[in-house]
Design an enzyme around this catalytic site. Structure first.
Site, PDB file in Angstrom:
ATOM      1  N   LYS A   1       0.768  -1.136   0.101  1.00  0.00           N
ATOM      2  CA  LYS A   1      -0.022  -0.075   0.021  1.00  0.00           C
ATOM      3  C   LYS A   1       0.794   1.392   0.025  1.00  0.00           C
ATOM      4  O   LYS A   1       1.578   1.565   1.051  1.00  0.00           O
ATOM      5  CB  LYS A   1      -0.775   0.047   0.927  1.00  0.00           C
ATOM      6  CG  LYS A   1      -1.881   1.002   0.979  1.00  0.00           C
ATOM      7  CD  LYS A   1      -2.512   1.681   2.385  1.00  0.00           C
ATOM      8  CE  LYS A   1      -1.751   2.920   2.940  1.00  0.00           C
ATOM      9  NZ  LYS A   1      -1.537   3.886   2.454  1.00  0.00           N
TER      10      LYS A   1
ATOM     11  N   GLY B   1       7.235   5.179   7.041  1.00  0.00           N
ATOM     12  CA  GLY B   1       6.537   6.483   7.541  1.00  0.00           C
ATOM     13  C   GLY B   1       6.993   7.184   8.781  1.00  0.00           C
ATOM     14  O   GLY B   1       8.068   7.282   9.222  1.00  0.00           O
ATOM     15  N   SER B   2       5.942   7.993   9.390  1.00  0.00           N
ATOM     16  CA  SER B   2       6.116   8.879  10.411  1.00  0.00           C
ATOM     17  C   SER B   2       6.024   8.059  11.888  1.00  0.00           C
ATOM     18  O   SER B   2       5.327   7.036  11.766  1.00  0.00           O
ATOM     19  CB  SER B   2       5.255   9.963  10.398  1.00  0.00           C
ATOM     20  OG  SER B   2       3.826   9.422  10.413  1.00  0.00           O
TER      21      SER B   2
ATOM     22  N   THR C   1       2.443   7.639  13.127  1.00  0.00           N
ATOM     23  CA  THR C   1       1.644   6.666  12.318  1.00  0.00           C
ATOM     24  C   THR C   1       2.007   5.228  12.743  1.00  0.00           C
ATOM     25  O   THR C   1       1.497   4.319  13.041  1.00  0.00           O
ATOM     26  CB  THR C   1       1.561   6.542  10.770  1.00  0.00           C
ATOM     27  OG1 THR C   1       1.347   8.048  10.318  1.00  0.00           O
ATOM     28  CG2 THR C   1       0.926   5.695   9.990  1.00  0.00           C
TER      29      THR C   1
ATOM     30  N   GLU D   1      10.488   1.863   9.609  1.00  0.00           N
ATOM     31  CA  GLU D   1      11.363   2.688   9.172  1.00  0.00           C
ATOM     32  C   GLU D   1      11.115   4.151   9.089  1.00  0.00           C
ATOM     33  O   GLU D   1      10.076   4.540   8.366  1.00  0.00           O
ATOM     34  CB  GLU D   1      11.799   2.327   7.746  1.00  0.00           C
ATOM     35  CG  GLU D   1      12.731   1.163   7.513  1.00  0.00           C
ATOM     36  CD  GLU D   1      14.166   1.451   7.768  1.00  0.00           C
ATOM     37  OE1 GLU D   1      14.576   2.671   7.713  1.00  0.00           O
ATOM     38  OE2 GLU D   1      14.839   0.509   8.216  1.00  0.00           O
TER      39      GLU D   1
ATOM     40  N   CYS E   1      14.197  11.061   4.949  1.00  0.00           N
ATOM     41  CA  CYS E   1      14.178  10.643   6.333  1.00  0.00           C
ATOM     42  C   CYS E   1      15.617  10.975   6.602  1.00  0.00           C
ATOM     43  O   CYS E   1      15.913  11.138   7.842  1.00  0.00           O
ATOM     44  CB  CYS E   1      13.861   9.131   6.457  1.00  0.00           C
ATOM     45  SG  CYS E   1      14.637   8.113   5.421  1.00  0.00           S
TER      46      CYS E   1
ATOM     47  N   GLU F   1      11.507  16.647  13.498  1.00  0.00           N
ATOM     48  CA  GLU F   1      11.577  16.611  11.967  1.00  0.00           C
ATOM     49  C   GLU F   1      10.641  17.524  11.182  1.00  0.00           C
ATOM     50  O   GLU F   1       9.644  17.325  11.499  1.00  0.00           O
ATOM     51  CB  GLU F   1      11.405  15.228  11.851  1.00  0.00           C
ATOM     52  CG  GLU F   1      11.801  14.733  10.220  1.00  0.00           C
ATOM     53  CD  GLU F   1      11.294  13.252   9.622  1.00  0.00           C
ATOM     54  OE1 GLU F   1       9.896  12.930   9.960  1.00  0.00           O
ATOM     55  OE2 GLU F   1      11.882  12.664   9.119  1.00  0.00           O
TER      56      GLU F   1
END
Ligand code: NAD
Length: 502
Positions: A184, A235-236, A239, A259, A295, A395
């Site tokens: 996804k 992702g973040s 999440t 990650e 990232c 970030e």
């Protein structure tokens, strides 16, 4: 050169469909998301939004395809990788243009992203051939050995910043180890994944890799599905925390690798070559790849006081020369941010930085000549940044670099390590002792010395602290898609066996 209209027209004239069990399908409930071109802010098409039922169908197809895929062996699976790589090369221009249109990343950079997929396609099958179990020196009278089994169906959820590269490479380690995958991609950038689905369908047996599109709801359906025991997420942090909780709430035990973000320190010593270090700081921000939405970007540069003023002035001067404009124009150095929402988020950080007393030396504006509806921002340099400021701790994920001065070695290490994230770092010095000691003391999963941002296939990439769990791009990653099976053989006394024979 591909101009806006041909790419947009190509998208408008085409239906983008998901890939489930080798079939191209729309969403069952006919739900769609608008595709917005960040270079203009205009709607250029639509993509399906998967429901939980669509995701369940993809998981079911992946489950059904898994035993035969596992039985193919590494060589058989590697042959599919080879075919996929050829198709990817053939469709390079189209995929890069789709990414430029959809994500705002410059088309030149997206071609490079596709080229960078090739070592992964070639490398994983090679690495996988050498994954072997162990014979364990155990208790006397027994033989103990291990072997490895794939988990089955892997749910792979990705972030928005390298659309085609993530879709083309992130499923590979799960696949080469005999798992099947439901991918996804991020909802802002689904086009290239859906175009890539055609290549998957040509190169892999039906159901081995499935592509579903949509946002949090589709992701959650994948996370919660009982048949998905292994989840891999890029992702973040917020999440990731939801995913860990939702995985547990599914009532099943799941293996989740994460990650996540970075607030990465680049440390510049007074003996560093300043030309190289300034160039390294700019290169390491990935301005020209994805507008600093990366990232691994060295968004905190810690420069020794002796070189500080010169470093700030030279960085700002270099960045003022960048052409910020339409992503599919060949002369663009930096495109727009991915979405209006991302532009607002980064703009808020610029305001907070100024309010908390940092000096905005350059950037943060809408570039003159760029379309007014696009989500552009010129590269921003903050000086006089202190460790406690928000822009030095959180970030930003945008084209904003903060430069902090330091005087004392131990205080510098404290500053570098004083954030919750720990993805990458870099050390710039001509002294080997300094390089090794500092690399050792920095809390980061990946440290470059006199280099930055580049990934080298085979070298594990991933973060410490809140930057994640697990490592990608090497042997460790392949093992993370396998469960260990231990076998113990009780070896009877051979004299007893002979005695029974008479
Ligand atoms: P995000 O967390 O908003 O979304 C990532 C993915 O998660 C998307 O596909 C999204 O649809 C999905 N998602 C959202 N809510 C979900 C839910 N409840 N359940 C399941 N899936 C859900 O991140 P983003 O904005 O796409 O990407 C930016 C972040 O990704 C940054 O923090 C960046 O540092 C990080 N990132 C990390 C790496 C790495 O390798 N460490 C690489 C790229 C990006």
């Amino acid at each position: 050169m591909m101009t806006a209209d041909p790419v947009a027209a190509y998208v408008r004239g085409r239906e983008f469909r998901m890939l489930i069990d080798g079939q191209f399908v729309g969403a069952r409930q006919a739900a769609v998301n608008e595709v917005i071109d960040p270079s203009t802010g205009r709607v250029v098409g639509e993509v399906p939004v998967a429901s939980a039922a669509d995701v369940a169908a993809a998981v079911e197809a992946a489950g059904a395809a898994q035993p035969a895929w596992q039985a193919l062996g590494v060589d058989g699976r590697g042959e599919c990788f080879r075919r996929f790589g050829e198709l990817l090369r053939q469709r390079r221009e189209e995929l890069a243009s789709l990414d430029a249109l959809d994500s705002g990343n410059p088309v030149r950079a997206m071609r490079t992203d596709i080229d960078l997929c090739m070592p992964y396609l070639a490398g994983y099958p090679q690495l996988a051939r050498w994954l072997s179990g162990e014979v364990i020196p155990g208790s006397p009278g027994g033989l103990h050995y291990t072997s490895y089994r794939p988990y089955g169906v892997v749910g792979r959820i990705t972030a928005f910043n390298h659309p085609v590269m993530f879709a083309a490479t992130r499923p590979l380690p799960a696949l080469i180890t005999g798992n099947t995958v439901v991918l996804k991609p991020a909802p802002q950038v689904s086009l290239s994944s859906l175009a890539l689905a055609q290549l998957f369908a040509e190169a892999f047996p039906p159901g081995v890799i499935n592509v579903v599109t949509g946002g949090a709801e589709a992701g959650d359906a994948l996370v919660s599905h009982p048949a998905v025991k292994r989840l891999a997420f890029t992702g973040s942090v917020p999440t990731a925390l939801v995913i860990q909780r939702r995985a547990a709430e599914s009532g099943h035990v799941k293996q989740v690798s994460l990650e996540l973000g970075g607030k990465n320190a680049m440390v510049v010593f007074p003996d560093a070559d300043i030309d190289e270090a300034v160039a390294g700081a700019i290169f390491g921000m990935n301005f020209t790849t994805c507008q600093g939405q990366s990232c691994g970007s060295n968004s905190r540069v810690l420069v020794h006081r002796r070189s500080y003023d010169e470093f700030v002035a030279r960085t700002a001067e270099e960045l003022r020369g960048y052409t910020v404009g339409v992503a599919y124009d060949e002369s663009t150095d930096m495109g727009p941010l991915v979405s209006a929402q991302q532009h607002e988020r980064v703009s808020r950080y610029l305001e907070v930085g100024v309010r908390e007393g940092a000096t905005l030396v350059t950037g943060g504006d809408h570039p003159s000549g760029a379309p007014s509806g696009g989500y552009y921002m010129t590269p921003a340099v903050f000086a006089d940044v202190r460790g406690e400021m928000t822009i030095a701790r959180e970030e930003i994920f945008g084209p904003v670099i903060s430069i902090l001065p330091w005087d004392d070695y131990d205080q510098m290490i404290e500053l570098a390590n004083g954030v919750d994230l720990g993805l990458t770092a870099s050390v710039w010095t001509a002294n080997l002792d300094v390089a090794h000691h500092t690399a050792d003391r920095l809390d980061a999963g990946y440290v470059w010395v006199n280099d930055s941002t580049r990934h080298y296939f085979g070298t594990p990439f991933g973060g410490t602290k809140d930057s994640g769990i697990g490592r990608e791009e090497g042997r460790d990653e392949l093992f993370s898609y396998l469960e260990t099976k231990a076998v113990h053989l009780r070896l009877a006394d051979p004299r007893a066996a002979f005695a029974r024979l008479g």
